[in-house]
Design a protein around this motif. Sequence first.
Motif, PDB file in Angstrom:
ATOM      1  N   HIS A  13       0.837  -1.211   0.000  1.00  0.00           N
ATOM      2  CA  HIS A  13       0.000   0.000   0.000  1.00  0.00           C
ATOM      3  C   HIS A  13       0.871   1.261   0.000  1.00  0.00           C
ATOM      4  CE1 HIS A  13      -3.283   2.688   0.941  1.00  0.00           C
ATOM      5  NE2 HIS A  13      -2.617   3.129   1.992  1.00  0.00           N
ATOM      6  N   GLY A 329      -4.330   6.713  13.062  1.00  0.00           N
ATOM      7  CA  GLY A 329      -5.700   6.222  13.216  1.00  0.00           C
ATOM      8  C   GLY A 329      -5.734   4.704  13.228  1.00  0.00           C
ATOM      9  N   GLU A 330      -4.960   4.122  12.318  1.00  0.00           N
ATOM     10  CA  GLU A 330      -4.910   2.661  12.209  1.00  0.00           C
ATOM     11  C   GLU A 330      -4.324   2.045  13.490  1.00  0.00           C
ATOM     12  OE1 GLU A 330      -2.658   1.517   8.757  1.00  0.00           O
ATOM     13  OE2 GLU A 330      -2.173  -0.380   9.722  1.00  0.00           O
ATOM     14  N   ILE A 333      -6.891   2.214  16.303  1.00  0.00           N
ATOM     15  CA  ILE A 333      -7.964   1.231  16.249  1.00  0.00           C
ATOM     16  C   ILE A 333      -7.421  -0.174  16.543  1.00  0.00           C
ATOM     17  CG2 ILE A 333      -8.021   0.607  13.792  1.00  0.00           C
ATOM     18  CD1 ILE A 333     -11.002   1.437  16.012  1.00  0.00           C
ATOM     19  N   ALA A 336      -7.308  -0.253  20.081  1.00  0.00           N
ATOM     20  CA  ALA A 336      -8.669  -0.281  20.635  1.00  0.00           C
ATOM     21  C   ALA A 336      -9.292  -1.675  20.525  1.00  0.00           C
ATOM     22  CB  ALA A 336      -9.541   0.745  19.918  1.00  0.00           C
ATOM     23  N   VAL A 337      -8.963  -2.404  19.455  1.00  0.00           N
ATOM     24  CA  VAL A 337      -9.556  -3.740  19.307  1.00  0.00           C
ATOM     25  C   VAL A 337      -8.733  -4.808  20.037  1.00  0.00           C
ATOM     26  CG1 VAL A 337     -10.707  -3.190  17.129  1.00  0.00           C
ATOM     27  CG2 VAL A 337      -8.438  -4.275  17.100  1.00  0.00           C
ATOM     28  N   ALA A 425      -6.447   6.790  22.914  1.00  0.00           N
ATOM     29  CA  ALA A 425      -7.510   7.716  23.322  1.00  0.00           C
ATOM     30  C   ALA A 425      -7.287   9.101  22.725  1.00  0.00           C
ATOM     31  CB  ALA A 425      -7.562   7.792  24.836  1.00  0.00           C
ATOM     32  N   SER A 429     -10.216  10.374  20.407  1.00  0.00           N
ATOM     33  CA  SER A 429     -11.012  11.483  20.940  1.00  0.00           C
ATOM     34  C   SER A 429     -10.928  12.718  20.056  1.00  0.00           C
ATOM     35  CB  SER A 429     -10.563  11.820  22.360  1.00  0.00           C
ATOM     36  OG  SER A 429      -9.209  12.192  22.347  1.00  0.00           O
ATOM     37  N   GLU A 431     -12.030  12.862  17.325  1.00  0.00           N
ATOM     38  CA  GLU A 431     -13.293  12.911  16.608  1.00  0.00           C
ATOM     39  C   GLU A 431     -14.206  13.977  17.189  1.00  0.00           C
ATOM     40  OE1 GLU A 431     -14.959   9.043  16.649  1.00  0.00           O
ATOM     41  OE2 GLU A 431     -13.519   8.249  15.248  1.00  0.00           O
TER      42      GLU A 431
ATOM     43  N   THR B  45     -17.639  11.415  24.053  1.00  0.00           N
ATOM     44  CA  THR B  45     -16.567  10.529  23.569  1.00  0.00           C
ATOM     45  C   THR B  45     -15.594  10.194  24.699  1.00  0.00           C
ATOM     46  OG1 THR B  45     -16.771  11.416  21.345  1.00  0.00           O
ATOM     47  CG2 THR B  45     -14.702  10.308  21.869  1.00  0.00           C
ATOM     48  N   LEU B  49     -14.569   6.520  25.923  1.00  0.00           N
ATOM     49  CA  LEU B  49     -13.179   6.019  25.949  1.00  0.00           C
ATOM     50  C   LEU B  49     -12.822   5.490  27.338  1.00  0.00           C
ATOM     51  CD1 LEU B  49     -11.399   8.788  23.808  1.00  0.00           C
ATOM     52  CD2 LEU B  49     -11.896   6.434  23.123  1.00  0.00           C
ATOM     53  N   PHE B  87     -15.848  -1.878  19.703  1.00  0.00           N
ATOM     54  CA  PHE B  87     -15.949  -0.423  19.489  1.00  0.00           C
ATOM     55  C   PHE B  87     -16.530  -0.115  18.111  1.00  0.00           C
ATOM     56  CE2 PHE B  87     -12.663  -0.415  22.738  1.00  0.00           C
ATOM     57  CZ  PHE B  87     -12.999   0.691  23.490  1.00  0.00           C
ATOM     58  N   PHE B  89     -16.867   3.403  15.818  1.00  0.00           N
ATOM     59  CA  PHE B  89     -16.546   4.827  15.812  1.00  0.00           C
ATOM     60  C   PHE B  89     -17.174   5.519  14.612  1.00  0.00           C
ATOM     61  CE2 PHE B  89     -13.111   2.857  18.204  1.00  0.00           C
ATOM     62  CZ  PHE B  89     -13.134   3.632  19.343  1.00  0.00           C
ATOM     63  N   GLN B  90     -17.425   6.782  14.795  1.00  0.00           N
ATOM     64  CA  GLN B  90     -18.054   7.557  13.724  1.00  0.00           C
ATOM     65  C   GLN B  90     -17.146   7.632  12.494  1.00  0.00           C
ATOM     66  OE1 GLN B  90     -18.863  11.588  14.837  1.00  0.00           O
ATOM     67  NE2 GLN B  90     -20.144  11.973  13.055  1.00  0.00           N
ATOM     68  N   ARG B  91     -15.844   7.775  12.753  1.00  0.00           N
ATOM     69  CA  ARG B  91     -14.921   7.908  11.610  1.00  0.00           C
ATOM     70  C   ARG B  91     -14.404   6.551  11.124  1.00  0.00           C
ATOM     71  NH1 ARG B  91     -11.069  13.054  12.844  1.00  0.00           N
ATOM     72  NH2 ARG B  91     -12.702  14.628  12.851  1.00  0.00           N
ATOM     73  N   PHE B  92     -14.976   5.527  11.591  1.00  0.00           N
ATOM     74  CA  PHE B  92     -14.741   4.152  11.122  1.00  0.00           C
ATOM     75  C   PHE B  92     -13.356   3.589  11.481  1.00  0.00           C
ATOM     76  CE2 PHE B  92     -17.048   6.366   7.537  1.00  0.00           C
ATOM     77  CZ  PHE B  92     -18.311   6.193   8.085  1.00  0.00           C
ATOM     78  N   HIS B  93     -12.300   4.346  11.139  1.00  0.00           N
ATOM     79  CA  HIS B  93     -10.931   3.854  11.340  1.00  0.00           C
ATOM     80  C   HIS B  93     -10.731   2.466  10.743  1.00  0.00           C
ATOM     81  CE1 HIS B  93      -9.688   7.246  13.653  1.00  0.00           C
ATOM     82  NE2 HIS B  93     -10.694   7.100  14.491  1.00  0.00           N
ATOM     83  N   VAL B  95      -8.811  -0.021   8.112  1.00  0.00           N
ATOM     84  CA  VAL B  95      -7.448  -0.050   7.549  1.00  0.00           C
ATOM     85  C   VAL B  95      -7.583   0.064   6.029  1.00  0.00           C
ATOM     86  CG1 VAL B  95      -5.304  -1.356   7.408  1.00  0.00           C
ATOM     87  CG2 VAL B  95      -6.709  -1.506   9.465  1.00  0.00           C
ATOM     88  N   PRO B  96      -7.032   1.124   5.440  1.00  0.00           N
ATOM     89  CA  PRO B  96      -7.364   1.447   4.039  1.00  0.00           C
ATOM     90  C   PRO B  96      -6.906   0.399   3.018  1.00  0.00           C
ATOM     91  CG  PRO B  96      -5.611   2.860   4.853  1.00  0.00           C
ATOM     92  CD  PRO B  96      -6.128   2.109   6.027  1.00  0.00           C
ATOM     93  N   ARG B 152     -16.718  -5.676  12.542  1.00  0.00           N
ATOM     94  CA  ARG B 152     -15.411  -5.780  13.196  1.00  0.00           C
ATOM     95  C   ARG B 152     -15.576  -5.762  14.723  1.00  0.00           C
ATOM     96  NH1 ARG B 152     -11.372  -0.964  12.035  1.00  0.00           N
ATOM     97  NH2 ARG B 152     -12.779   0.079  13.484  1.00  0.00           N
TER      98      ARG B 152
END
Lengths: 431, 229
Positions: A13, A329-330, A333, A336-337, A425, A429, A431, B45, B49, B87, B89-93, B95-96, B152
């Motif tokens: 990528h 961001g990646e 998350i 977070a997961v 966080a 946050s 967002e 938020t 968190l 989780f 989230f609004q912005r999804f996050h 992985v592109p 997810r």
Amino acid sequence: MTIWNLIRREIWHSKLGSLSTLASVLVAIASIVGAFTLLQAHDVRTDRILDKKQQATREDMEELRQEMRRATLQLGFNVVILPKGQELTEWYNRGYASETMPENWAQKLAESRTLTSIRHILPVLQKKIQWEDMSREVMIRAHRGELPLKHRPEKPDLVQSVPRGKILIGHALHEELDLSRGDNVRIRGREFTVEAYRPAQGSQDDITIWMHLEDAQELWDQQDRINAIIALQCMCTGIHFKEKVKSQIKEILPDAQVIIREAKASARARARLSTREKAEKALKREQRNRRKLREEREGLAAVLVPLVLAASAIWIGLTAMVNVRERRGEIAILRAVGLRSWHVMSLFLIKAAAIGLIGGALGYGVGFLGGRYMEAWLSTSAAHPLGIGVLFRPAVLFLGLVLAPCLAALAAWIPALVAAYHDPADILSEE
Amino acid sequence: MLKLDQVSKEFSAPEGPVRAVEDVSLQVKGGELAAVHGPSGCGKTTLLLMAGALLRPTNGVVYVDGLNVYASSSEQRAEMRADRIGFVFQRFHLVPYLSVLENIMVPSMSRNDEYVQERAEELIEKLNLEHRRMHQPSALSTGERQRTVIARALLNRPHLLLADEPTGNLDERNAEIVLSTMADFAENGGAVLTVSHDPRATRYAGQMFGMEEGRLQEEVEVQETRGPA
């Protein structure tokens, strides 16, 4: 889904960043392998040049040895040892010494360990006499053959002794006196049988009679006495052989004097010896030059390679840091997961190491070929690159393949740590 | 499942400390869907968190499944998120560079689960993403992205689902799919806490809280109003 899949997809990528890291590793490994290959090629070429020169020198020396052997055979005895009290003017005028010395002086020489500069020792008693029976003047030369040198390898004698009661005559005597093998003659009242006559020499030898030393000593009542020791210098002593011969003999026989006859052959030998010394000097000069050149190249590599390594590491680190920034961001998350910090860290380290491995393999190829061609180009414009098989060292390939991932992973360490300890966080946050 | 006991969060700022959340207490049990409603910047938020083991509160205690979340180490909290919390989230996050299937399977990297692909395929089917299975996020609509995020979040069969503005950018149809999926999750025994300023998010809520300037204003009992109004 595995971490490896994620890394593989991410490398594909972010092509630009991955290529940038790859290029950095490639340059770093190529510089190390290139420097190593160049120095190695230099060593191989040095060995070849020196081998070639040594071979040429060896061949020259062998030719010289053969020439020397021929020359010394032609040279004949050229060292004359006389009693110290002998007047040289008289010796030159009369052709023999009036003074005598003990015959065992010759034995002392033959038994010496230190005498290395001469060979073929022949004690003689010689006199020019009026041969009354034949009404003519002749030279008598008497010996009992060469003395073997006790501490030197045995060599075939140059002269053979004459049996007792026999004589060997020069060619002029044979012709003029009509003497042949088996004829009996009288010398100072004693009968001798002609053993043989020698071919014409065009020298005093043509009017010389050879007989056994003991016969001559009895004729002149000079038992155990001789008036000269003649010998042949060894051409192995270098161009300053005269001084060496004299000093060695005088050390053993302090009451003797030494005369060395210069001859065309010895002059030639001197020239050849000088040539050998020049060849050896040229070889040493070449060795010095090659060593100096290697030191220069080694010095340059010692400065350049660390610089390139450092620059590559910094570049890889910066690229990794940009990558971390882009993937905040990646990373958030993933954390977070439930991915642990070491999971996140390993994403960056494994990626760097994987790219490093590919960069290392490519860098090895580029460095190896680059070093190989550069060495040929630096040698001379006509030099061909050395064979791949000659320069290939598995250890260097292994080093490249191990060093590259390590370098890349180390350079990416700090960015990976930053990524691993990003607070998710903070990012979520936003967002 | 989730209990917040007098939780506060204070951030330091150049102008002085900012209290984003103040003395919030709430409880969401298994089978419940709770919604926190309030304007942007009210601390929703931050609250989420803290509930999700991602942000340590300045004061108060957070319990998930009866465990004091912030009494454990960072690595233990990561394990807790992997096993117990989902989780959205609004912005999804997303992985592109991963496909929909791969994005859904990302949480499986932290566990060893041989049925994970089967589970991911089930979620794809349930959320009508079959035709997008191998597509990357850039090729998805907003609704498809949010459905992927929901899948997810549910992959590891969490006990608690936390959703931050899950319907904020969605059209009616996609909002309905997302909300009904969360409601189904609650119906199957899970606990859901969603924070949103979108009134649609309250349709399925069993409990609803208002939030303003970091404080929970009131708890509103909601009648059985499942389904679109």
